[in-house]
Motif scaffolding. Sequence first.
Motif, PDB file in Angstrom:
ATOM      1  N   LEU A 196     -34.245 -13.551 -33.719  1.00  0.00           N
ATOM      2  CA  LEU A 196     -35.550 -12.949 -33.996  1.00  0.00           C
ATOM      3  C   LEU A 196     -36.457 -13.051 -32.762  1.00  0.00           C
ATOM      4  CD1 LEU A 196     -36.168 -14.258 -37.635  1.00  0.00           C
ATOM      5  CD2 LEU A 196     -35.863 -11.861 -36.947  1.00  0.00           C
ATOM      6  N   LYS A 197     -36.436 -14.196 -32.124  1.00  0.00           N
ATOM      7  CA  LYS A 197     -37.245 -14.379 -30.912  1.00  0.00           C
ATOM      8  C   LYS A 197     -36.751 -13.468 -29.791  1.00  0.00           C
ATOM      9  CE  LYS A 197     -38.670 -19.147 -31.848  1.00  0.00           C
ATOM     10  NZ  LYS A 197     -38.554 -20.571 -31.445  1.00  0.00           N
ATOM     11  N   ALA A 198     -35.436 -13.290 -29.708  1.00  0.00           N
ATOM     12  CA  ALA A 198     -34.873 -12.426 -28.667  1.00  0.00           C
ATOM     13  C   ALA A 198     -35.297 -10.973 -28.871  1.00  0.00           C
ATOM     14  CB  ALA A 198     -33.358 -12.541 -28.670  1.00  0.00           C
ATOM     15  N   TYR A 199     -35.329 -10.521 -30.113  1.00  0.00           N
ATOM     16  CA  TYR A 199     -35.804  -9.159 -30.399  1.00  0.00           C
ATOM     17  C   TYR A 199     -37.270  -9.017 -30.015  1.00  0.00           C
ATOM     18  CZ  TYR A 199     -31.642  -7.889 -33.135  1.00  0.00           C
ATOM     19  OH  TYR A 199     -30.364  -7.585 -33.540  1.00  0.00           O
ATOM     20  N   ARG A 200     -38.063 -10.016 -30.374  1.00  0.00           N
ATOM     21  CA  ARG A 200     -39.496  -9.963 -30.065  1.00  0.00           C
ATOM     22  C   ARG A 200     -39.748 -10.004 -28.564  1.00  0.00           C
ATOM     23  NH1 ARG A 200     -42.908 -15.035 -31.854  1.00  0.00           N
ATOM     24  NH2 ARG A 200     -41.691 -15.853 -30.098  1.00  0.00           N
ATOM     25  N   ASP A 201     -38.967 -10.830 -27.863  1.00  0.00           N
ATOM     26  CA  ASP A 201     -39.181 -11.003 -26.424  1.00  0.00           C
ATOM     27  C   ASP A 201     -38.531  -9.911 -25.585  1.00  0.00           C
ATOM     28  OD1 ASP A 201     -40.456 -13.289 -27.259  1.00  0.00           O
ATOM     29  OD2 ASP A 201     -38.797 -14.637 -26.732  1.00  0.00           O
ATOM     30  N   GLY A 202     -37.732  -9.071 -26.234  1.00  0.00           N
ATOM     31  CA  GLY A 202     -37.108  -7.963 -25.520  1.00  0.00           C
ATOM     32  C   GLY A 202     -35.815  -8.308 -24.825  1.00  0.00           C
ATOM     33  N   THR A 203     -35.264  -9.484 -25.108  1.00  0.00           N
ATOM     34  CA  THR A 203     -34.000  -9.856 -24.476  1.00  0.00           C
ATOM     35  C   THR A 203     -32.801  -9.411 -25.301  1.00  0.00           C
ATOM     36  OG1 THR A 203     -34.168 -12.059 -25.483  1.00  0.00           O
ATOM     37  CG2 THR A 203     -34.961 -11.807 -23.224  1.00  0.00           C
ATOM     38  N   ARG A 204     -33.058  -8.874 -26.484  1.00  0.00           N
ATOM     39  CA  ARG A 204     -32.005  -8.256 -27.286  1.00  0.00           C
ATOM     40  C   ARG A 204     -32.549  -6.986 -27.928  1.00  0.00           C
ATOM     41  NH1 ARG A 204     -28.338 -10.454 -32.473  1.00  0.00           N
ATOM     42  NH2 ARG A 204     -27.242  -8.457 -32.726  1.00  0.00           N
ATOM     43  N   SER A 205     -31.723  -5.960 -27.940  1.00  0.00           N
ATOM     44  CA  SER A 205     -32.098  -4.683 -28.543  1.00  0.00           C
ATOM     45  C   SER A 205     -31.054  -4.307 -29.577  1.00  0.00           C
ATOM     46  CB  SER A 205     -32.182  -3.591 -27.476  1.00  0.00           C
ATOM     47  OG  SER A 205     -32.411  -2.333 -28.067  1.00  0.00           O
ATOM     48  N   ALA A 206     -31.501  -3.871 -30.763  1.00  0.00           N
ATOM     49  CA  ALA A 206     -30.564  -3.568 -31.840  1.00  0.00           C
ATOM     50  C   ALA A 206     -29.902  -2.214 -31.670  1.00  0.00           C
ATOM     51  CB  ALA A 206     -31.274  -3.633 -33.189  1.00  0.00           C
ATOM     52  N   ASP A 207     -30.660  -1.229 -31.239  1.00  0.00           N
ATOM     53  CA  ASP A 207     -30.141   0.133 -31.126  1.00  0.00           C
ATOM     54  C   ASP A 207     -31.108   0.958 -30.290  1.00  0.00           C
ATOM     55  OD1 ASP A 207     -32.333   0.757 -32.830  1.00  0.00           O
ATOM     56  OD2 ASP A 207     -31.086   0.351 -34.572  1.00  0.00           O
ATOM     57  N   LYS A 208     -30.883   2.268 -30.233  1.00  0.00           N
ATOM     58  CA  LYS A 208     -31.720   3.143 -29.407  1.00  0.00           C
ATOM     59  C   LYS A 208     -33.175   3.127 -29.860  1.00  0.00           C
ATOM     60  CE  LYS A 208     -28.011   6.279 -28.009  1.00  0.00           C
ATOM     61  NZ  LYS A 208     -27.477   7.663 -28.070  1.00  0.00           N
ATOM     62  N   THR A 209     -33.386   3.050 -31.176  1.00  0.00           N
ATOM     63  CA  THR A 209     -34.757   3.058 -31.683  1.00  0.00           C
ATOM     64  C   THR A 209     -35.380   1.668 -31.643  1.00  0.00           C
ATOM     65  OG1 THR A 209     -33.945   2.750 -33.953  1.00  0.00           O
ATOM     66  CG2 THR A 209     -34.300   5.010 -33.199  1.00  0.00           C
ATOM     67  N   ASN A 210     -34.539   0.652 -31.468  1.00  0.00           N
ATOM     68  CA  ASN A 210     -34.997  -0.733 -31.343  1.00  0.00           C
ATOM     69  C   ASN A 210     -35.922  -1.121 -32.491  1.00  0.00           C
ATOM     70  OD1 ASN A 210     -34.907  -3.211 -30.168  1.00  0.00           O
ATOM     71  ND2 ASN A 210     -36.261  -2.717 -28.459  1.00  0.00           N
ATOM     72  N   ILE A 211     -35.448  -0.920 -33.704  1.00  0.00           N
ATOM     73  CA  ILE A 211     -36.230  -1.213 -34.899  1.00  0.00           C
ATOM     74  C   ILE A 211     -36.722  -2.652 -34.916  1.00  0.00           C
ATOM     75  CG2 ILE A 211     -36.130  -1.373 -37.419  1.00  0.00           C
ATOM     76  CD1 ILE A 211     -34.029   0.853 -37.351  1.00  0.00           C
ATOM     77  N   MET A 212     -35.862  -3.580 -34.553  1.00  0.00           N
ATOM     78  CA  MET A 212     -36.210  -4.994 -34.683  1.00  0.00           C
ATOM     79  C   MET A 212     -37.329  -5.429 -33.744  1.00  0.00           C
ATOM     80  SD  MET A 212     -34.721  -6.421 -37.179  1.00  0.00           S
ATOM     81  CE  MET A 212     -35.146  -8.109 -36.758  1.00  0.00           C
ATOM     82  N   ALA A 213     -37.504  -4.718 -32.643  1.00  0.00           N
ATOM     83  CA  ALA A 213     -38.621  -5.051 -31.750  1.00  0.00           C
ATOM     84  C   ALA A 213     -39.941  -4.813 -32.469  1.00  0.00           C
ATOM     85  CB  ALA A 213     -38.546  -4.212 -30.485  1.00  0.00           C
ATOM     86  N   GLY A 214     -40.022  -3.717 -33.216  1.00  0.00           N
ATOM     87  CA  GLY A 214     -41.235  -3.422 -33.969  1.00  0.00           C
ATOM     88  C   GLY A 214     -41.440  -4.376 -35.127  1.00  0.00           C
ATOM     89  N   VAL A 215     -40.345  -4.745 -35.778  1.00  0.00           N
ATOM     90  CA  VAL A 215     -40.427  -5.661 -36.919  1.00  0.00           C
ATOM     91  C   VAL A 215     -40.950  -7.024 -36.487  1.00  0.00           C
ATOM     92  CG1 VAL A 215     -39.061  -6.945 -38.617  1.00  0.00           C
ATOM     93  CG2 VAL A 215     -38.611  -4.506 -38.235  1.00  0.00           C
ATOM     94  N   THR A 216     -40.487  -7.520 -35.360  1.00  0.00           N
ATOM     95  CA  THR A 216     -40.799  -8.884 -34.920  1.00  0.00           C
ATOM     96  C   THR A 216     -42.031  -8.978 -34.028  1.00  0.00           C
ATOM     97  OG1 THR A 216     -39.274  -8.625 -33.050  1.00  0.00           O
ATOM     98  CG2 THR A 216     -38.388  -9.620 -35.063  1.00  0.00           C
ATOM     99  N   ALA A 217     -42.557  -7.855 -33.614  1.00  0.00           N
ATOM    100  CA  ALA A 217     -43.647  -7.852 -32.623  1.00  0.00           C
ATOM    101  C   ALA A 217     -44.823  -8.742 -33.013  1.00  0.00           C
ATOM    102  CB  ALA A 217     -44.129  -6.426 -32.387  1.00  0.00           C
ATOM    103  N   ASN A 218     -45.168  -8.747 -34.289  1.00  0.00           N
ATOM    104  CA  ASN A 218     -46.343  -9.506 -34.734  1.00  0.00           C
ATOM    105  C   ASN A 218     -45.992 -10.750 -35.539  1.00  0.00           C
ATOM    106  OD1 ASN A 218     -48.244  -7.666 -33.583  1.00  0.00           O
ATOM    107  ND2 ASN A 218     -47.860  -6.270 -35.300  1.00  0.00           N
ATOM    108  N   MET A 219     -44.734 -11.160 -35.442  1.00  0.00           N
ATOM    109  CA  MET A 219     -44.327 -12.392 -36.127  1.00  0.00           C
ATOM    110  C   MET A 219     -44.526 -13.593 -35.214  1.00  0.00           C
ATOM    111  SD  MET A 219     -40.786 -11.217 -38.081  1.00  0.00           S
ATOM    112  CE  MET A 219     -40.602 -12.794 -38.943  1.00  0.00           C
TER     113      MET A 219
END
Length: 203
Positions: free
Chosen positions: A162-185
């Motif tokens: 979850l932290k990796a998605y928020r910090d941008g060190t992991r991307s789920a797919d082209k739309t990067n859904i998880m970056a948006g989900v975790t941005a404010n967590m």
Amino acid sequence: MTLRLSCLLLLLAVFSVNANAEGDPAKGKANIVVCAACHGMQGVSPMPTYPSLAGQHERYLTKELQDIKSGKRSVPVMSGILLNLSDEQMSDMSAYFASLPMPAAKEGSGDNALGETIYTQGLPDKGVPACTSCHAPAGIGNSQAGFPALAGQHEAYLEAQLKAYRDGTRSADKTNIMAGVTANMTDDDMAAVASYLQGLSAH
């Protein structure tokens, strides 16, 4: 060519691709010895920092293996291991792990009440959606959509991802859904969700 025939050919192509994408669990089992140290022979990792793979969707696992091999997803400890594996071998290994029962629930160490709230309802005031919309109430994910199963997964691993998605060190797919989900967590939000999921049973 008629529209009906065109549709029929398209359907045949789709079924053909799906058939080729299905791995052989028996062949996969023969190749997972190298995986066992971190992920366990039965797909349940003995170390909380590594993911359990048992019961995970084959399509999701195969995609992640391909992404790691290509360098799209950075997991240095696995890059060398996958280097000489073919797509067929990775598909077979994914099929084997997918055939195993999901990990048993184990109570997490964090704020499980908060975790359940976030997982089932989200945090509307922060713009955080409910996790169930993609990962299902029982945490079994969605195989067709490529959303992973999460129930029973190690909380330490989930929190790190979850932290990796928020910090941008992991991307789920082209739309990067998880970056948006975790941005404010917050870190506490993530720890709570991870703890709840470790204790969630898919059975």
